[in-house]
Write a protein that holds these residues in place. Structure first.
Motif, PDB file in Angstrom:
ATOM      1  N   ILE A  54     106.346  -1.587  99.937  1.00 23.84           N
ATOM      2  CA  ILE A  54     107.295  -2.516  99.330  1.00 23.84           C
ATOM      3  C   ILE A  54     108.034  -1.796  98.209  1.00 23.84           C
ATOM      4  O   ILE A  54     107.423  -1.263  97.281  1.00 23.84           O
ATOM      5  CB  ILE A  54     106.576  -3.764  98.786  1.00 23.84           C
ATOM      6  CG1 ILE A  54     105.795  -4.447  99.923  1.00 23.84           C
ATOM      7  CG2 ILE A  54     107.576  -4.735  98.172  1.00 23.84           C
ATOM      8  CD1 ILE A  54     105.000  -5.653  99.476  1.00 23.84           C
ATOM      9  N   GLY A  55     109.372  -1.811  98.277  1.00 26.14           N
ATOM     10  CA  GLY A  55     110.186  -1.080  97.322  1.00 26.14           C
ATOM     11  C   GLY A  55     110.242  -1.732  95.952  1.00 26.14           C
ATOM     12  O   GLY A  55     109.945  -2.924  95.776  1.00 26.14           O
ATOM     13  N   ALA A  56     110.653  -0.945  94.989  1.00 22.34           N
ATOM     14  CA  ALA A  56     110.662  -1.354  93.588  1.00 22.34           C
ATOM     15  C   ALA A  56     111.489  -2.615  93.377  1.00 22.34           C
ATOM     16  O   ALA A  56     112.554  -2.794  93.972  1.00 22.34           O
ATOM     17  CB  ALA A  56     111.211  -0.222  92.720  1.00 22.34           C
ATOM     18  N   GLY A  57     110.986  -3.487  92.514  1.00 23.29           N
ATOM     19  CA  GLY A  57     111.724  -4.668  92.106  1.00 23.29           C
ATOM     20  C   GLY A  57     111.765  -5.785  93.126  1.00 23.29           C
ATOM     21  O   GLY A  57     112.463  -6.786  92.919  1.00 23.29           O
ATOM     22  N   THR A  58     111.031  -5.662  94.203  1.00 29.18           N
ATOM     23  CA  THR A  58     111.017  -6.717  95.222  1.00 29.18           C
ATOM     24  C   THR A  58     110.155  -7.883  94.759  1.00 29.18           C
ATOM     25  O   THR A  58     109.127  -7.699  94.096  1.00 29.18           O
ATOM     26  CB  THR A  58     110.495  -6.153  96.553  1.00 29.18           C
ATOM     27  OG1 THR A  58     111.487  -5.278  97.097  1.00 29.18           O
ATOM     28  CG2 THR A  58     110.191  -7.246  97.561  1.00 29.18           C
ATOM     29  N   ILE A  59     110.565  -9.089  95.114  1.00 25.98           N
ATOM     30  CA  ILE A  59     109.823 -10.301  94.794  1.00 25.98           C
ATOM     31  C   ILE A  59     109.270 -10.877  96.093  1.00 25.98           C
ATOM     32  O   ILE A  59     110.020 -11.168  97.023  1.00 25.98           O
ATOM     33  CB  ILE A  59     110.719 -11.339  94.093  1.00 25.98           C
ATOM     34  CG1 ILE A  59     111.224 -10.777  92.759  1.00 25.98           C
ATOM     35  CG2 ILE A  59     109.966 -12.651  93.882  1.00 25.98           C
ATOM     36  CD1 ILE A  59     112.271 -11.654  92.088  1.00 25.98           C
ATOM     37  N   VAL A  60     107.966 -11.030  96.157  1.00 26.47           N
ATOM     38  CA  VAL A  60     107.282 -11.613  97.307  1.00 26.47           C
ATOM     39  C   VAL A  60     106.817 -13.000  96.902  1.00 26.47           C
ATOM     40  O   VAL A  60     105.956 -13.141  96.025  1.00 26.47           O
ATOM     41  CB  VAL A  60     106.102 -10.741  97.755  1.00 26.47           C
ATOM     42  CG1 VAL A  60     105.381 -11.378  98.950  1.00 26.47           C
ATOM     43  CG2 VAL A  60     106.574  -9.337  98.108  1.00 26.47           C
ATOM     44  N   GLY A  61     107.366 -14.030  97.511  1.00 24.20           N
ATOM     45  CA  GLY A  61     107.098 -15.389  97.101  1.00 24.20           C
ATOM     46  C   GLY A  61     105.734 -15.906  97.525  1.00 24.20           C
ATOM     47  O   GLY A  61     104.988 -15.244  98.265  1.00 24.20           O
ATOM     48  N   PRO A  62     105.391 -17.109  97.092  1.00 28.91           N
ATOM     49  CA  PRO A  62     104.082 -17.688  97.414  1.00 28.91           C
ATOM     50  C   PRO A  62     103.907 -17.911  98.902  1.00 28.91           C
ATOM     51  O   PRO A  62     104.852 -18.255  99.614  1.00 28.91           O
ATOM     52  CB  PRO A  62     104.092 -19.019  96.647  1.00 28.91           C
ATOM     53  CG  PRO A  62     105.538 -19.322  96.409  1.00 28.91           C
ATOM     54  CD  PRO A  62     106.215 -18.000  96.250  1.00 28.91           C
ATOM     55  N   HIS A  63     102.694 -17.645  99.363  1.00 27.79           N
ATOM     56  CA  HIS A  63     102.297 -17.866 100.749  1.00 27.79           C
ATOM     57  C   HIS A  63     103.019 -16.941 101.744  1.00 27.79           C
ATOM     58  O   HIS A  63     102.922 -17.164 102.956  1.00 27.79           O
ATOM     59  CB  HIS A  63     102.509 -19.318 101.171  1.00 27.79           C
ATOM     60  CG  HIS A  63     101.668 -20.292 100.407  1.00 27.79           C
ATOM     61  ND1 HIS A  63     100.363 -20.565 100.720  1.00 27.79           N
ATOM     62  CD2 HIS A  63     101.973 -21.041  99.317  1.00 27.79           C
ATOM     63  CE1 HIS A  63      99.882 -21.457  99.865  1.00 27.79           C
ATOM     64  NE2 HIS A  63     100.835 -21.759  98.998  1.00 27.79           N
ATOM     65  N   ALA A  64     103.731 -15.945 101.274  1.00 32.23           N
ATOM     66  CA  ALA A  64     104.332 -14.980 102.191  1.00 32.23           C
ATOM     67  C   ALA A  64     103.239 -14.176 102.891  1.00 32.23           C
ATOM     68  O   ALA A  64     102.163 -13.935 102.327  1.00 32.23           O
ATOM     69  CB  ALA A  64     105.277 -14.048 101.446  1.00 32.23           C
ATOM     70  N   VAL A  65     103.528 -13.744 104.128  1.00 28.66           N
ATOM     71  CA  VAL A  65     102.600 -12.927 104.907  1.00 28.66           C
ATOM     72  C   VAL A  65     103.336 -11.680 105.374  1.00 28.66           C
ATOM     73  O   VAL A  65     104.355 -11.775 106.062  1.00 28.66           O
ATOM     74  CB  VAL A  65     102.043 -13.698 106.118  1.00 28.66           C
ATOM     75  CG1 VAL A  65     101.144 -12.795 106.960  1.00 28.66           C
ATOM     76  CG2 VAL A  65     101.267 -14.929 105.663  1.00 28.66           C
TER      77      VAL A  65
END
Length: 279
Positions: A54-65
Protein backbone atom coordinates in the motif's frame (compact mmCIF):
# COMPACT_ATOMS: atom_id res chain seq x y z
CA UNK A 1 -0.60 -8.14 19.15
CA UNK A 2 -0.06 -11.29 17.10
CA UNK A 3 -2.80 -13.92 16.75
CA UNK A 4 -2.26 -17.70 16.67
CA UNK A 5 -2.11 -17.69 12.86
CA UNK A 6 0.54 -14.97 12.71
CA UNK A 7 -1.71 -12.02 11.90
CA UNK A 8 -1.10 -8.74 13.62
CA UNK A 9 -4.00 -6.89 15.18
CA UNK A 10 -4.19 -3.20 15.89
CA UNK A 11 -1.96 -0.26 16.54
CA UNK A 12 0.84 -2.32 18.04
CA UNK A 13 1.93 -2.43 14.41
CA UNK A 14 2.56 1.33 14.42
CA UNK A 15 6.33 0.93 14.79
CA UNK A 16 6.71 -2.21 12.69
CA UNK A 17 9.60 -1.95 10.24
CA UNK A 18 7.32 -2.66 7.28
CA UNK A 19 4.75 -0.06 8.38
CA UNK A 20 6.52 3.21 9.27
CA UNK A 21 4.51 6.12 10.64
CA UNK A 22 1.11 4.54 9.93
CA UNK A 23 -2.15 5.18 11.76
CA UNK A 24 -3.79 1.79 12.30
CA UNK A 25 -7.03 1.31 14.19
CA UNK A 26 -6.77 -1.17 17.10
CA UNK A 27 -9.35 -3.49 15.52
CA UNK A 28 -7.67 -3.77 12.10
CA UNK A 29 -6.11 -7.12 11.17
CA UNK A 30 -2.94 -6.98 9.05
CA UNK A 31 -0.80 -9.88 7.90
CA UNK A 32 2.91 -9.54 8.74
CA UNK A 33 3.81 -9.96 5.07
CA UNK A 34 1.81 -6.88 4.08
CA UNK A 35 3.78 -3.68 3.39
CA UNK A 36 2.44 -0.23 4.23
CA UNK A 37 4.39 2.88 3.29
CA UNK A 38 4.57 6.03 5.39
CA UNK A 39 1.36 7.83 6.29
CA UNK A 40 -1.09 5.04 5.53
CA UNK A 41 -4.29 5.09 7.59
CA UNK A 42 -6.21 1.89 8.28
CA UNK A 43 -9.73 2.07 9.66
CA UNK A 44 -11.69 -0.09 12.08
CA UNK A 45 -12.06 -3.79 11.29
CA UNK A 46 -10.16 -3.58 8.02
CA UNK A 47 -8.45 -6.83 6.94
CA UNK A 48 -5.21 -6.74 4.93
CA UNK A 49 -3.72 -10.01 3.75
CA UNK A 50 -0.23 -11.13 2.70
CA UNK A 51 1.51 -9.82 -0.41
CA UNK A 52 -0.35 -6.52 -0.26
CA UNK A 53 1.67 -3.33 -0.80
CA UNK A 54 0.00 0.00 0.00
CA UNK A 55 1.51 3.30 -1.14
CA UNK A 56 2.21 6.30 1.03
CA UNK A 57 -0.69 8.43 2.22
CA UNK A 58 -3.39 5.93 1.29
CA UNK A 59 -6.52 5.76 3.45
CA UNK A 60 -8.10 2.34 3.98
CA UNK A 61 -11.60 2.74 5.35
CA UNK A 62 -13.45 0.64 7.93
CA UNK A 63 -14.28 -2.95 7.06
CA UNK A 64 -12.22 -2.84 3.86
CA UNK A 65 -10.77 -6.19 2.71
CA UNK A 66 -7.50 -6.30 0.74
CA UNK A 67 -6.03 -9.57 -0.55
CA UNK A 68 -2.83 -10.10 -2.47
CA UNK A 69 -1.04 -10.11 -4.73
CA UNK A 70 -2.15 -6.47 -4.70
CA UNK A 71 -0.13 -3.33 -5.49
CA UNK A 72 -1.86 -0.13 -4.42
CA UNK A 73 -0.13 3.16 -5.23
CA UNK A 74 0.05 6.32 -3.13
CA UNK A 75 -2.78 8.58 -1.97
CA UNK A 76 -5.65 6.29 -2.79
CA UNK A 77 -8.79 6.63 -0.69
CA UNK A 78 -10.80 3.51 0.08
CA UNK A 79 -14.20 4.09 1.67
CA UNK A 80 -16.01 1.65 3.95
CA UNK A 81 -16.34 -1.97 2.80
CA UNK A 82 -14.17 -1.65 -0.31
CA UNK A 83 -12.87 -5.06 -1.42
CA UNK A 84 -9.72 -5.32 -3.55
CA UNK A 85 -7.70 -8.23 -4.85
CA UNK A 86 -9.98 -11.21 -4.29
CA UNK A 87 -9.71 -14.09 -6.80
CA UNK A 88 -11.37 -13.72 -10.19
CA UNK A 89 -14.92 -14.95 -10.70
CA UNK A 90 -13.75 -17.34 -13.41
CA UNK A 91 -14.50 -21.07 -13.48
CA UNK A 92 -11.08 -21.79 -14.95
CA UNK A 93 -9.13 -20.10 -12.16
CA UNK A 94 -7.17 -22.60 -10.02
CA UNK A 95 -5.49 -20.39 -7.41
CA UNK A 96 -2.64 -19.01 -9.52
CA UNK A 97 -0.84 -15.91 -8.06
CA UNK A 98 -2.34 -13.32 -10.39
CA UNK A 99 -2.34 -9.62 -9.48
CA UNK A 100 -4.35 -6.44 -9.12
CA UNK A 101 -2.22 -3.34 -9.77
CA UNK A 102 -3.60 0.13 -8.98
CA UNK A 103 -2.06 3.55 -9.57
CA UNK A 104 -2.37 6.67 -7.43
CA UNK A 105 -4.97 9.20 -6.27
CA UNK A 106 -8.02 7.06 -6.92
CA UNK A 107 -11.26 7.30 -4.93
CA UNK A 108 -13.06 4.03 -4.26
CA UNK A 109 -16.46 4.55 -2.67
CA UNK A 110 -18.51 2.22 -0.48
CA UNK A 111 -18.69 -1.47 -1.44
CA UNK A 112 -16.59 -1.07 -4.60
CA UNK A 113 -14.96 -4.34 -5.72
CA UNK A 114 -12.09 -5.19 -8.08
CA UNK A 115 -10.70 -8.67 -8.63
CA UNK A 116 -7.31 -10.08 -9.50
CA UNK A 117 -6.78 -11.39 -13.02
CA UNK A 118 -7.34 -14.82 -14.46
CA UNK A 119 -4.55 -16.57 -16.34
CA UNK A 120 -6.10 -15.91 -19.76
CA UNK A 121 -4.08 -12.77 -20.52
CA UNK A 122 -1.00 -11.46 -18.70
CA UNK A 123 -2.22 -12.22 -15.18
CA UNK A 124 -2.78 -8.60 -14.12
CA UNK A 125 -5.93 -6.52 -13.61
CA UNK A 126 -4.88 -2.87 -13.99
CA UNK A 127 -6.42 0.35 -12.71
CA UNK A 128 -4.74 3.66 -13.46
CA UNK A 129 -4.74 6.94 -11.53
CA UNK A 130 -7.07 9.82 -10.61
CA UNK A 131 -10.21 7.74 -11.12
CA UNK A 132 -13.54 7.86 -9.26
CA UNK A 133 -15.36 4.59 -8.64
CA UNK A 134 -18.73 5.20 -7.02
CA UNK A 135 -20.59 2.97 -4.58
CA UNK A 136 -21.23 -0.67 -5.50
CA UNK A 137 -19.39 -0.48 -8.83
CA UNK A 138 -17.26 -3.44 -9.93
CA UNK A 139 -14.19 -4.10 -12.09
CA UNK A 140 -13.92 -7.69 -13.26
CA UNK A 141 -10.81 -9.80 -13.71
CA UNK A 142 -8.27 -8.81 -16.38
CA UNK A 143 -9.83 -5.35 -16.67
CA UNK A 144 -7.85 -2.36 -17.94
CA UNK A 145 -8.93 1.01 -16.58
CA UNK A 146 -7.07 4.13 -17.68
CA UNK A 147 -6.75 7.49 -15.94
CA UNK A 148 -9.40 10.05 -14.89
CA UNK A 149 -12.22 7.60 -15.51
CA UNK A 150 -15.54 7.88 -13.65
CA UNK A 151 -17.66 4.80 -13.04
CA UNK A 152 -20.93 5.63 -11.30
CA UNK A 153 -23.03 3.79 -8.73
CA UNK A 154 -23.71 0.08 -9.23
CA UNK A 155 -22.21 -0.15 -12.74
CA UNK A 156 -20.68 -3.54 -13.39
CA UNK A 157 -17.79 -4.27 -15.75
CA UNK A 158 -17.29 -7.91 -16.73
CA UNK A 159 -13.92 -9.57 -17.21
CA UNK A 160 -11.41 -8.31 -19.79
CA UNK A 161 -13.16 -4.93 -20.24
CA UNK A 162 -10.94 -1.98 -21.23
CA UNK A 163 -11.84 1.62 -20.38
CA UNK A 164 -9.67 4.38 -21.84
CA UNK A 165 -8.75 7.72 -20.26
CA UNK A 166 -11.48 10.18 -19.23
CA UNK A 167 -14.38 7.90 -20.10
CA UNK A 168 -17.57 8.35 -18.07
CA UNK A 169 -19.84 5.42 -17.26
CA UNK A 170 -23.11 6.46 -15.65
CA UNK A 171 -25.04 4.54 -12.97
CA UNK A 172 -26.44 1.00 -13.19
CA UNK A 173 -24.71 0.10 -16.46
CA UNK A 174 -23.62 -3.37 -17.51
CA UNK A 175 -20.59 -3.85 -19.77
CA UNK A 176 -20.09 -7.19 -21.52
CA UNK A 177 -16.77 -9.02 -21.29
CA UNK A 178 -14.05 -7.96 -23.75
CA UNK A 179 -15.81 -4.68 -24.59
CA UNK A 180 -13.67 -1.53 -24.97
CA UNK A 181 -14.87 1.90 -23.88
CA UNK A 182 -13.01 4.65 -25.77
CA UNK A 183 -11.45 7.77 -24.32
CA UNK A 184 -13.71 10.75 -23.56
CA UNK A 185 -16.81 8.69 -24.27
CA UNK A 186 -19.96 8.62 -22.15
CA UNK A 187 -22.20 5.66 -21.36
CA UNK A 188 -25.68 6.77 -20.30
CA UNK A 189 -27.44 5.51 -17.18
CA UNK A 190 -28.78 1.96 -17.28
CA UNK A 191 -27.06 1.11 -20.56
CA UNK A 192 -26.14 -2.47 -21.44
CA UNK A 193 -23.04 -2.36 -23.63
CA UNK A 194 -22.19 -5.39 -25.75
CA UNK A 195 -19.97 -3.74 -28.41
CA UNK A 196 -17.11 -1.27 -28.36
CA UNK A 197 -17.87 2.40 -27.66
CA UNK A 198 -15.80 4.63 -29.93
CA UNK A 199 -13.80 7.52 -28.42
CA UNK A 200 -15.65 10.82 -27.96
CA UNK A 201 -19.10 9.24 -28.39
CA UNK A 202 -22.21 8.99 -26.21
CA UNK A 203 -24.24 5.77 -26.06
CA UNK A 204 -27.43 4.93 -24.17
CA UNK A 205 -30.01 2.18 -23.89
CA UNK A 206 -30.37 -1.58 -23.62
CA UNK A 207 -28.75 -2.59 -25.94
CA UNK A 208 -26.65 0.54 -26.16
CA UNK A 209 -27.09 2.70 -29.24
CA UNK A 210 -25.08 5.67 -30.47
CA UNK A 211 -26.53 9.08 -29.54
CA UNK A 212 -23.87 11.44 -30.87
CA UNK A 213 -20.66 12.99 -29.66
CA UNK A 214 -19.83 13.64 -26.02
CA UNK A 215 -19.61 17.40 -26.57
CA UNK A 216 -19.45 18.29 -22.88
CA UNK A 217 -16.66 15.80 -22.27
CA UNK A 218 -14.61 17.20 -25.16
CA UNK A 219 -15.03 20.74 -23.84
CA UNK A 220 -14.08 19.74 -20.31
CA UNK A 221 -10.96 18.03 -21.65
CA UNK A 222 -9.85 21.38 -23.07
CA UNK A 223 -10.19 20.67 -26.80
CA UNK A 224 -10.56 23.91 -28.71
CA UNK A 225 -13.38 24.59 -31.17
CA UNK A 226 -11.23 23.71 -34.19
CA UNK A 227 -10.28 20.30 -32.82
CA UNK A 228 -13.88 19.57 -31.85
CA UNK A 229 -14.97 20.49 -35.37
CA UNK A 230 -12.43 18.09 -36.89
CA UNK A 231 -13.61 15.32 -34.58
CA UNK A 232 -17.17 15.99 -35.73
CA UNK A 233 -16.04 15.67 -39.36
CA UNK A 234 -14.43 12.32 -38.63
CA UNK A 235 -17.50 11.21 -36.68
CA UNK A 236 -19.73 12.03 -39.64
CA UNK A 237 -17.55 9.97 -41.96
CA UNK A 238 -17.60 6.97 -39.65
CA UNK A 239 -21.21 6.98 -38.48
CA UNK A 240 -23.41 9.16 -40.72
CA UNK A 241 -22.35 8.70 -44.33
CA UNK A 242 -23.26 5.05 -44.72
CA UNK A 243 -19.62 4.11 -45.31
CA UNK A 244 -17.98 0.88 -44.29
CA UNK A 245 -15.26 1.21 -41.66
CA UNK A 246 -12.61 0.70 -44.33
CA UNK A 247 -14.15 3.42 -46.50
CA UNK A 248 -14.36 5.77 -43.52
CA UNK A 249 -10.72 5.14 -42.62
CA UNK A 250 -9.68 5.88 -46.18
CA UNK A 251 -11.76 9.08 -46.31
CA UNK A 252 -10.13 10.28 -43.11
CA UNK A 253 -6.66 9.43 -44.45
CA UNK A 254 -7.39 11.37 -47.66
CA UNK A 255 -8.17 14.59 -45.75
CA UNK A 256 -4.93 16.21 -44.48
CA UNK A 257 -6.96 18.46 -42.20
CA UNK A 258 -7.95 15.39 -40.18
CA UNK A 259 -4.37 14.29 -39.50
CA UNK A 260 -4.42 15.05 -35.75
CA UNK A 261 -3.54 12.84 -32.76
CA UNK A 262 -7.17 12.86 -31.58
CA UNK A 263 -8.45 11.50 -34.88
CA UNK A 264 -5.54 9.09 -35.22
CA UNK A 265 -6.63 7.67 -31.85
CA UNK A 266 -10.17 7.23 -33.17
CA UNK A 267 -8.94 5.41 -36.28
CA UNK A 268 -6.65 3.17 -34.23
CA UNK A 269 -9.55 2.28 -31.92
CA UNK A 270 -11.79 1.38 -34.86
CA UNK A 271 -9.05 -0.70 -36.44
CA UNK A 272 -8.57 -2.66 -33.24
CA UNK A 273 -12.24 -3.39 -32.63
CA UNK A 274 -13.04 -7.11 -32.49
CA UNK A 275 -16.63 -6.85 -31.27
CA UNK A 276 -17.68 -4.06 -33.63
CA UNK A 277 -18.70 -0.53 -32.73
CA UNK A 278 -21.91 0.61 -31.08
CA UNK A 279 -23.88 2.41 -33.82
Amino acid sequence: MATSDGLVVGSAFGHHARMPDCDIHPTAVIHPQAELEAGVEVGAYAVIGPDVRIGAGTIVGPHAVLEGPLRLGPRNHLAAHVTLGLPPQDDGYAGEPTELVIGSDNRFREFFTAHRASTKEDGVTRIGSHNLFMAYSHIGHDGRIGDRVTISNASQLAGHVQVENRAYISAVCGVHQFVRIGSLSMVGGGAVVTQDVAPYCTVTGNRARLRGLNHRGLQRAGLDAGERRRIRQAYDLVFRRGLTLEQARQAIADDPGLATPWIEALVAFMTGSDRGLVR
